[in-house]
Write an enzyme that holds these catalytic residues in place. Structure first.
Site, PDB file in Angstrom:
ATOM      1  N   HIS A  75      -3.039 -11.516   6.403  1.00  9.38           N
ATOM      2  CA  HIS A  75      -1.907 -12.425   6.204  1.00  9.38           C
ATOM      3  C   HIS A  75      -1.477 -13.142   7.481  1.00  9.38           C
ATOM      4  O   HIS A  75      -0.362 -13.625   7.569  1.00  9.38           O
ATOM      5  CB  HIS A  75      -0.704 -11.656   5.635  1.00  9.38           C
ATOM      6  CG  HIS A  75      -0.800 -11.380   4.174  1.00  9.38           C
ATOM      7  ND1 HIS A  75      -1.883 -10.769   3.600  1.00  9.38           N
ATOM      8  CD2 HIS A  75       0.052 -11.637   3.148  1.00  9.38           C
ATOM      9  CE1 HIS A  75      -1.682 -10.650   2.294  1.00  9.38           C
ATOM     10  NE2 HIS A  75      -0.523 -11.165   1.997  1.00  9.38           N
ATOM     11  N   GLU A  96      -4.800 -19.827  -6.792  1.00  7.33           N
ATOM     12  CA  GLU A  96      -4.844 -20.906  -5.794  1.00  7.33           C
ATOM     13  C   GLU A  96      -5.975 -21.887  -6.047  1.00  7.33           C
ATOM     14  O   GLU A  96      -5.797 -23.099  -5.928  1.00  7.33           O
ATOM     15  CB  GLU A  96      -4.975 -20.330  -4.371  1.00  7.33           C
ATOM     16  CG  GLU A  96      -3.704 -19.713  -3.816  1.00  7.33           C
ATOM     17  CD  GLU A  96      -3.535 -18.255  -4.170  1.00  7.33           C
ATOM     18  OE1 GLU A  96      -4.384 -17.703  -4.915  1.00  7.33           O
ATOM     19  OE2 GLU A  96      -2.564 -17.632  -3.704  1.00  7.33           O
TER      20      GLU A  96
END
Lengths: 327, 337
Positions: free
Chosen positions: A129, A60
């Site tokens: 998450h 990322e």
């Protein structure tokens, strides 16, 4: 007008903008051959080819930085995070490079990029998450932060985000992807920085965004049964905030409750409440109340997780409080 | 030393070589005057990292690039900016925080930018700009152009994840980027052997990613130039990135606040005895391309140029209060206050 799902609305927005502008491309994890982890980019590889729909390694920080570099020299990247929880490993790129570049360069470089992806508590994903990072990004001058709650806004705001010359944090919600709604056909743009009154009312202003719009609308219906006429405002753009729409409503209702999925301390509602009180303290007949996610990491257990979220009951309770009702 | 190679086979024209000598001298003078201004009365604020000693890296590599190529570097950026053709005036004005500075007085020493010259900064978070360079190279490839991006960083940056993520993708997608580690053997105050698991940096940053790696003595400006030229040709031909370890030495501390106690006087004196600018003066004299008189004149001109830049900066207006909210975004900035 056609009825489509939130994810299809996002897909339409990206596809239409890619047809319109050769400089736009999509990159991220599993966006191409897998058709998107949440199928938002379904069919786009077949339509646009691997030059413009690009599967990245799980890097990322690296691919966010690449997007920013490409944007500095004239491209208009859309960078997908599988979830915004993963943007935490790229936050240096977003904050230090995307947000600061124009300022630090004395206006010489723009970074027209969209960072988009799912976020929020989607059910049993536990602490890592389930992040809601809107307040983190809204804190940063230089960023635009957008969170659509409906398919129509998803499409119209994403198209505006792609056309923006500034870095846009476009936060979707995992539980909204399958929601269907009417979306205007053809060119449909929703302006950045404009809230929308989703339900007009006169007794109390309910301020919300993204998935919390659902609980808030349901609460408004319950309250209507009790004779309380709530106005529901979906702020849609988190930064810059459409303060005028909020002030106009509070000027009418004299009461406000903010409903948000992030944590309470230094959460988005804290900032919104501060700005309303600075401008309209005298208009308020009650303190501004907030309904937030409870202040703990997100647990795996389904019932525990559900207990943390802003619910209809919690919204109704806060409204009764600001109405000084004893129901 | 590879001076022998340089003497045997000039790789540049006389004009270009003399131009490079001049640029190196300009950078040296600019940095030494910056040092004084920083020390005297705090005219320069914040962090300030000087390039003295490392001049052949920027001058020799940028010197073989084209106008449509891109240059990006870390926070020790004055030398790269001047080598890319930024005027000493704009550079000095930035150090003094003036509106006429290359970043309107809002970037400072670590954040020089010059869009017109393809100079993309000036980046102060170690390793953070390395993915940007891959993105710039991606854009060249996407647009079917043959511009390349050259990206400089220090040996300390090799330990950041951003480098390794970017190197993998640059190699995977054969992006036209040249990565240059300016190995001055010091990651701030931590010497290479204390921060790097391998001393052969081409293995860590080249071999590991299938990227051709070079390790050269960067005191030899023409070796810097030929190596960079080879890497640029490779990038333009669509063959992907290259990695060059340029061995160099910085004369000053990491930043102005660093007394550099981690090295001995002797080490510094040894390095200065091998000064790359003095060496190049000798080489050019030996070739008959310049004489003492011309060198003297050059020194005087540069002295005047840097003095003029200080005067320009000091006489320029301070970045005005209303600039605070300017250039936050392209769209009208609404302060969330």
């Amino acid at each position: 007008m056609s009825v489509i799902a939130y994810r299809e609305a996002l897909n339409q927005a990206m596809s239409e903008e890619m047809e319109r502008d050769e400089r736009v491309f999509l990159m991220g994890e599993e966006v191409a051959e897998y058709d998107g982890a949440y199928k938002v980019s379904q069919g786009m590889l077949a339509r646009f080819g691997p030059r413009r729909i690009i599967d990245t390694p799980i890097s990322e920080e690296g691919f966010c930085g690449m997007g920013i570099g490409a944007a500095m020299v004239g491209l208009r990247p859309i960078v997908e995070f599988m979830t915004f929880s993963f943007s935490l490993v790229a936050i240096d790129q977003i904050v230090n490079n995307a947000a600061n570049m124009r300022y630090m360069s004395g206006g010489q470089f723009a970074v027209p990029i969209v960072f988009r992806g799912s976020s929020g508590m989607a059910g049993c994903l536990a602490a890592t998450h389930s992040h809601r990072l809107e307040a983190w990004y809204a804190h940063i001058p230089g960023l635009t932060v957008v969170m659509p709650a409906t398919p129509a806004d998803a499409k119209g705001l994403l198209k505006s985000a792609i056309r923006s010359d500034d870095p846009v944090i476009f936060i979707e919600h995992e539980v909204l992807y399958g929601d269907k709604g009417e979306v205007p056909d053809g060119e449909h743009l929703v302006p950045i920085g404009k809230a929308e009154i989703k339900r007009a009312g006169s007794d109390v202003t309910l301020i919300t965004y993204s998935r919390s719009l659902k609980a808030t609308m349901a609460a408004a219906e319950t309250l209507a049964g009790e004779g309380i006429d709530a106005e529901v405002i979906d702020i849609r753009t988190i930064r810059p905030l459409d303060l005028d729409t909020l002030l106009e409503s509070v000027g009418k209702t004299h009461r406000a409750v903010i409903v948000e999925e992030d944590w309470p301390y230094c959460g988005l509602g804290a900032g919104i409440s501060d700005r309303i009180m600075q401008k309209a303290f005298d208009e308020l007949d009650a303190p501004i109340r907030r309904v937030t996610t409870k202040d703990a990491p997100i647990p795996y257990n389904r019932a525990l997780e559900a207990s943390m979220l802003p619910s209809v009951d919690r919204v109704v309770a806060q409204v009764r409080d600001v109405m000084y009702s004893r129901l | 030393m590879s001076q022998a190679t340089t003497e045997a086979k000039p790789v540049v024209s006389k004009n270009q070589a003399v131009g490079w000598l001049r640029q190196m001298l300009l950078i040296r003078r600019f940095e030494e005057q910056s040092y004084k201004l920083y020390q005297m009365g705090g005219k320069i604020g914040g962090f300030c990292h000087l390039y003295s000693g490392q001049e052949p890296v920027a001058v020799g590599s940028i010197g073989v690039l084209r106008e449509d190529d891109y240059v990006i570097t870390a926070y020790r950026d004055h030398g790269h900016a001047l080598a890319r053709g930024m005027g000493a005036n704009e550079a000095m004005a930035e150090l003094l925080g003036r509106y006429t500075g290359c970043s309107k007085g809002k970037g400072g020493s670590m954040h020089f930018f010059d869009a017109e010259k393809g100079f993309l900064g000036g980046h102060a978070i170690v390793g953070s700009h390395i993915p940007l360079a891959a993105g710039v190279a991606f854009a060249s490839k996407y647009q079917n152009k043959d511009s390349v991006c050259i990206c400089y960083f220090g040996d300390g940056a090799m330990n950041q994840g951003s480098l390794h993520e970017a190197f993998n993708m640059a190699s995977l997608w054969k992006l036209p980027v040249i990565y240059v580690v300016e190995n001055n053997m010091m990651s701030m105050g931590t010497q290479l052997h204390r921060h790097s698991c391998l001393m052969d940096l081409t293995v860590r940053c080249g071999t590991a990613y299938g990227i051709p790696g070079y390790s050269i003595d960067a005191n030899d400006i023409e070796l810097v130039a030929t190596t960079t030229r080879e890497c640029a040709a490779r990038a333009r031909a669509g063959e992907g990135p290259s990695f060059i370890e340029m061995k160099t030495y910085r004369y000053r501390g990491h930043s102005m606040s660093d007394p550099a106690k981690y090295r001995t006087k002797e080490e510094l004196e040894d390095a200065k005895a091998r000064d790359p600018i003095v060496a190049y003066e000798h080489i050019l004299k030996d070739r008959g391309w310049i004489d003492d008189e011309a060198i003297e004149r050059m020194h005087d001109e540069i002295k005047a140029e840097v003095e003029e830049s200080i005067k320009f900066a000091e006489e320029s207006e301070q970045t005005p209060p209303e600039a605070l909210y300017q250039d936050v975004t392209v769209a009208h900035h609404i302060p969330q206050e």
